[in-house]
Design a protein around this motif. Structure first.
Motif, PDB file in Angstrom:
ATOM      1  N   UNK A   1      44.184 166.043  59.462  1.00  0.00           N
ATOM      2  CA  UNK A   1      43.312 166.971  58.728  1.00  0.00           C
ATOM      3  C   UNK A   1      43.538 168.410  59.193  1.00  0.00           C
ATOM      4  N   UNK A   2      43.514 168.625  60.502  1.00  0.00           N
ATOM      5  CA  UNK A   2      43.837 169.955  61.036  1.00  0.00           C
ATOM      6  C   UNK A   2      42.934 171.063  60.545  1.00  0.00           C
ATOM      7  N   UNK A   3      41.629 170.780  60.358  1.00  0.00           N
ATOM      8  CA  UNK A   3      40.723 171.811  59.846  1.00  0.00           C
ATOM      9  C   UNK A   3      40.149 172.694  60.933  1.00  0.00           C
ATOM     10  N   UNK A   4      40.680 172.602  62.151  1.00  0.00           N
ATOM     11  CA  UNK A   4      40.318 173.525  63.222  1.00  0.00           C
ATOM     12  C   UNK A   4      38.838 173.527  63.528  1.00  0.00           C
ATOM     13  N   UNK A   5      38.246 174.737  63.574  1.00  0.00           N
ATOM     14  CA  UNK A   5      36.822 174.880  63.894  1.00  0.00           C
ATOM     15  C   UNK A   5      35.945 174.922  62.652  1.00  0.00           C
ATOM     16  N   UNK A   6      36.536 174.750  61.465  1.00  0.00           N
ATOM     17  CA  UNK A   6      35.755 174.619  60.229  1.00  0.00           C
ATOM     18  C   UNK A   6      35.330 173.145  60.127  1.00  0.00           C
ATOM     19  N   UNK A   7      34.281 172.814  60.826  1.00  0.00           N
ATOM     20  CA  UNK A   7      33.914 171.409  61.026  1.00  0.00           C
ATOM     21  C   UNK A   7      32.654 171.058  60.255  1.00  0.00           C
ATOM     22  N   UNK A   8      32.735 170.119  59.343  1.00  0.00           N
ATOM     23  CA  UNK A   8      31.537 169.688  58.631  1.00  0.00           C
ATOM     24  C   UNK A   8      30.707 168.708  59.451  1.00  0.00           C
ATOM     25  N   UNK A   9      29.429 168.617  59.128  1.00  0.00           N
ATOM     26  CA  UNK A   9      28.625 167.464  59.519  1.00  0.00           C
ATOM     27  C   UNK A   9      28.908 166.375  58.495  1.00  0.00           C
ATOM     28  N   UNK A  10      29.096 165.161  58.977  1.00  0.00           N
ATOM     29  CA  UNK A  10      29.496 164.048  58.111  1.00  0.00           C
ATOM     30  C   UNK A  10      28.372 163.027  58.041  1.00  0.00           C
ATOM     31  N   UNK A  11      28.031 162.610  56.831  1.00  0.00           N
ATOM     32  CA  UNK A  11      27.013 161.580  56.621  1.00  0.00           C
ATOM     33  C   UNK A  11      27.595 160.517  55.706  1.00  0.00           C
ATOM     34  N   UNK A  12      27.497 159.256  56.124  1.00  0.00           N
ATOM     35  CA  UNK A  12      28.086 158.170  55.341  1.00  0.00           C
ATOM     36  C   UNK A  12      27.056 157.082  55.117  1.00  0.00           C
ATOM     37  N   UNK A  13      26.684 156.871  53.871  1.00  0.00           N
ATOM     38  CA  UNK A  13      25.761 155.798  53.486  1.00  0.00           C
ATOM     39  C   UNK A  13      26.608 154.653  52.977  1.00  0.00           C
ATOM     40  N   UNK A  14      27.004 153.804  53.916  1.00  0.00           N
ATOM     41  CA  UNK A  14      27.984 152.764  53.644  1.00  0.00           C
ATOM     42  C   UNK A  14      27.769 151.656  54.660  1.00  0.00           C
ATOM     43  N   UNK A  15      28.796 150.911  54.978  1.00  0.00           N
ATOM     44  CA  UNK A  15      28.704 149.840  55.970  1.00  0.00           C
ATOM     45  C   UNK A  15      29.659 150.092  57.119  1.00  0.00           C
ATOM     46  N   UNK A  16      29.143 150.061  58.356  1.00  0.00           N
ATOM     47  CA  UNK A  16      29.921 149.941  59.592  1.00  0.00           C
ATOM     48  C   UNK A  16      30.821 151.126  59.921  1.00  0.00           C
ATOM     49  N   UNK A  17      30.697 152.263  59.248  1.00  0.00           N
ATOM     50  CA  UNK A  17      31.597 153.391  59.500  1.00  0.00           C
ATOM     51  C   UNK A  17      31.381 154.026  60.867  1.00  0.00           C
ATOM     52  N   UNK A  18      30.341 153.620  61.587  1.00  0.00           N
ATOM     53  CA  UNK A  18      30.111 154.112  62.941  1.00  0.00           C
ATOM     54  C   UNK A  18      30.218 153.018  63.990  1.00  0.00           C
ATOM     55  N   UNK A  19      30.808 151.896  63.642  1.00  0.00           N
ATOM     56  CA  UNK A  19      30.865 150.740  64.538  1.00  0.00           C
ATOM     57  C   UNK A  19      32.123 150.792  65.404  1.00  0.00           C
ATOM     58  N   UNK A  20      31.986 151.296  66.626  1.00  0.00           N
ATOM     59  CA  UNK A  20      33.102 151.329  67.578  1.00  0.00           C
ATOM     60  C   UNK A  20      32.983 150.219  68.606  1.00  0.00           C
ATOM     61  N   UNK A  21      32.290 149.143  68.252  1.00  0.00           N
ATOM     62  CA  UNK A  21      32.050 148.074  69.217  1.00  0.00           C
ATOM     63  C   UNK A  21      33.285 147.227  69.493  1.00  0.00           C
ATOM     64  N   UNK A  22      34.252 147.208  68.580  1.00  0.00           N
ATOM     65  CA  UNK A  22      35.430 146.367  68.766  1.00  0.00           C
ATOM     66  C   UNK A  22      36.386 147.027  69.759  1.00  0.00           C
TER      67      UNK A  22
END
Length: 549
Positions: free
Chosen positions: A425-446
Motif C-alpha cells: 500500500x505504501x500510504x506513509x503517514x496518511x493513515x485511515x482508521x479502519x472499521x470492518x463489520x465482517x467475520x474474524x478480520x481481527x483474529x490473530x489467534x492462529x
C-alpha cells in the motif's frame, strides 16, 4: 505396531447433531480410523499404525514425521463448515534404547534390566516417574563404557516412565523485581501491560503517550506473581484490572495490551510470538479470543476500560509502531482526512443487506461533512479502486461491511483486500482508521498468521493507524448497530478509537444486543488514537438513523 492418539477440540457448531469428522494420515499414508463429534466437545482419535511407516536412524532415533489431520463438513447446507483444534498428539512406538542429545524419555518401560547407551558423559542420572508427585532419583545404577563408544547405563525397571539424562541440570534463576501493583496510590490515565522482553518498545510507547496522559507500565510477570502465584494465567490479568478499577487512586481510561497473543502461548510451534495470553469467550460457533473480556470488571459484557492490543512480538515491531503513531500525529490534517471509503459486499439474503447498511454509514459520514467513496460489489471495481486510492493516501476512514475472514475482506473469489496486499500500500503517514463489520478480520489467534486488522495497524510504512475489527464470527444486525454508534462517536464526537468502541458497546448494551457480540469486536492498535479531522468538519450533536430490524 505403534499407536497414535490425537485429542481434538471442536470450535464451530453450525449444524444440528455432529459437526465434525476427522481422519489422519501418517507420512502420507491414511490410517484406518476416524472420529466424528458435535460442536465444541472434545474428541479422541486413536488408531494403530505399522511402524514401517516411521523412518528412523541407525541408532533408532525417530526422523521427521508428517502428520496430517483431515476434517470433513457433515453438511452440504450453505455457510456450514467444520473448525476444530488439535489439543495434543501422542505417539507410542518401539525404538532402540539409545539416548538422543544425551537424554531419553522412556514410556511404559519393560520390567527387568534396562540398558540405555548413547551418552557422552559418565555422569548419567535416572528419574523414575518424572513429572509426577512420586518422582524419585534412581540409585543402584550400573554405568560403563559402551561397545560402540560413549557410555551406557543399566538399571532394574519396575515398569512405568523414566527420564534419563547425562546433560547437567542447570537452574537459571530469574530476578524477581518488586512491584507496587497493590498500592492504592497508583494513578494512571494510560496503562500499558507488557512482558519484560518488550521493555524497550513499551517504554518508548509510554514516553510518547506521556506527552498527553499520565502513563504507567505494568510488567506481565508482576501480575502473575501477585494474582496467580507466578503462573502464566490469563485470569490473573482480568483480576488485576478489576483490582485497578476498584482500588487505584486514579483509574485509567486506556489499557494497552502490548504484545500479541495466540492459541500457542507455550510456543510449541516455535514462532516465539505470543507475548500476552488470549482471554477466551464463548460464541454460538465456538471460542474466540476477546480482549474486551479482560476489561469487563462487573460482568455486564461492556468493557470498563478503553482497551486495545498492539499485537507486536519484538521490540523492533513495537518501536516501528511508535514511530508510526508519531508520524500520524504530526501529519497535518488535509483533504484526505475528510475523505472516507465505504466498501460493501453484494447483499446476501442469508447474511445481510450490506449495500443498505453501507448507505446508512455513508449518510452519517456525509452528515459530518466527509467526502465518501461508495465502493459496492458487484457494481464496480471494488478491489482495484480501494487499493489504488488507499495507496495514494486518500482516505482518513475506511469502513467495510460484508463477508470476510481472518486475512481478507470478501469471499475467496472476491478478495477486496488481503493481508498480503498491505505491504504494497505504501500510504506513509496518511493513515485511515479502519472499521470492518465482517467475520474474524481481527483474529490473530492462529500461530504464524497475523489477521488483516493487525497487519494493517502494524505495517510500518502504511496500512491503518488502528482498527475496530471482529475476532470471530459476527451477526449482521447487531454489527450494524455497533457500527452506527462507533462512527457517531469516532467521527461525530471526536472520541478516540478505544473510547468510540467502548461507547458503541455501551449503547448496544442499552438497546439489548445479544451478549456474545460484546466479545467479538475489539480494537487492534493503540486505543488512544484519534481520527484526524479538518477544522470546521466536526459536528458534535451526532447523527442518528433508524436501524433496520
Amino acid at each position: 505396531e505403534g499407536n497414535l492418539k490425537i485429542v481434538l477440540r471442536g470450535v464451530s457448531n453450525t449444524v444440528e447433531g455432529d459437526d465434525h469428522l476427522a481422519r489422519v494420515m501418517l507420512n502420507g499414508t491414511p490410517l484406518n480410523g476416524e472420529v466424528q463429534w458435535d460442536g465444541t466437545d472434545q474428541a479422541v482419535l486413536e488408531v494403530p499404525f505399522a511402524q514401517s511407516l516411521l523412518a528412523g536412524t541407525e541408532n533408532g532415533e525417530l526422523a521427521a514425521v508428517t502428520l496430517e489431520v483431515q476434517g470433513e463438513v457433515l453438511s452440504n447446507a450453505a455457510h456450514k463448515y467444520s473448525l476444530f483444534y488439535i489439543e495434543s498428539v501422542e505417539f507410542s512406538y518401539d525404538r532402540k534404547m539409545y539416548a538422543q542429545d544425551n537424554a531419553l524419555r522412556i514410556h511404559d518401560a519393560p520390567q527387568g534390566v534396562v540398558t540405555v547407551s548413547g551418552f557422552s558423559s559418565y555422569d548419567i542420572q535416572v528419574i523414575e516417574a518424572p513429572n509426577t508427585p512420586d518422582a524419585a532419583w534412581r540409585k543402584n545404577l550400573t554405568i560403563s563404557e559402551a561397545a560402540g563408544g560413549g557410555y551406557q547405563v543399566s538399571f532394574v525397571s519396575t515398569g512405568g516412565d523414566y527420564q534419563l539424562s547425562a546433560a547437567p541440570v542447570t537452574v537459571m534463576p530469574e530476578p524477581d523485581y518488586p512491584s507496587r501493583l497493590l498500592s492504592r496510590r497508583n494513578r494512571a490515565e494510560y496503562l500499558i501491560i507488557a512482558p519484560r522482553s518488550l521493555q524497550q518498545s513499551a517504554e518508548a510507547l509510554s514516553d510518547y503517550r506521556a506527552t498527553l496522559y499520565r502513563t504507567q507500565i505494568i510488567w506481565l510477570q508482576d501480575i502473575y506473581d501477585v494474582f496467580s502465584g507466578g503462573r502464566v494465567d490469563s485470569e490473573a490479568i482480568e483480576e488485576f484490572l478489576a483490582y485497578v478499577h476498584s482500588h487505584w487512586q486514579q483509574v485509567p481510561e486506556y489499557v494497552v495490551l502490548f504484545g500479541r497473543g495466540t492459541l500457542d502461548h507455550p510456543d510449541r510451534k516455535g514462532f516465539d510470538e505470543s507475548m500476552i495470553p488470549l482471554r477466551m469467550a464463548a460464541t454460538p460457533w465456538g471460542l474466540i479470543g476477546s480482549d474486551n473480556r479482560y476489561a469487563d470488571v462487573d460482568g455486564d459484557y461492556v468493557p470498563d476500560f478503553s482497551i486495545g492490543r498492539i499485537a507486536v512480538s519484538t521490540n523492533a515491531a513495537g518501536l516501528a509502531y511508535v514511530d508510526k503513531l508519531t508520524a500520524y500525529d504530526t501529519e497535518p490534517a488535509a483533504d484526505w482526512t475528510a475523505h472516507a471509503a465505504v466498501v460493501a459486499d453484494d447483499p446476501d439474503p442469508d447474511a445481510g443487506d450490506f449495500h443498505a447498511n453501507s448507505d446508512q454509514i455513508a449518510a452519517i459520514l456525509t452528515g459530518y461533512n466527509m467526502t465518501v467513496d461508495k465502493l459496492y460489489h458487484p457494481d464496480g471495481q471494488v478491489r482495484n479502486s480501494l487499493l489504488a486510492n488507499w495507496a495514494a493516501g486518500e482516505y482518513g476512514f475506511v469502513n467495510y461491511d460484508g463477508h470476510g475472514g481472518r486475512t481478507q475482506l470478501g469471499k475467496s473469489s472476491e478478495n477486496f483486500l488481503k493481508a498480503g496486499d498491505v505491504a504494497a500500500l505504501g500510504n506513509g503517514s496518511h493513515l485511515p482508521v479502519f472499521s470492518a463489520l465482517t467475520c474474524a478480520a481481527g483474529d490473530s489467534s492462529y500461530p504464524g498468521v497475523l489477521s488483516l486488522g493487525d497487519t494493517l495497524s502494524l505495517q510500518v510504512d502504511g496500512g491503518a493507524v488502528a482498527a475496530f475489527v471482529p475476532t470471530g464470527l459476527s451477526l449482521d444486525g447487531p454489527a450494524h448497530q455497533l457500527n452506527i454508534a462507533f462512527v457517531n462517536a469516532l467521527v461525530g464526537e471526536g472520541k478516540s478509537v478505544g473510547m468510540a468502541a467502548r461507547s458503541a458497546l455501551e449503547e448496544a448494551d442499552i438497546s439489548g444486543m445479544v451478549p456474545f457480540m460484546f466479545d467479538v469486536y475489539n480494537v487492534a492498535g493503540d486505543p488512544a488514537v484519534k481520527m484526524k479531522r479538518l477544522e470546521g468538519y466536526r459536528i458534535s450533536d451526532g447523527v442518528s438513523l433508524e436501524i433496520k430490524k
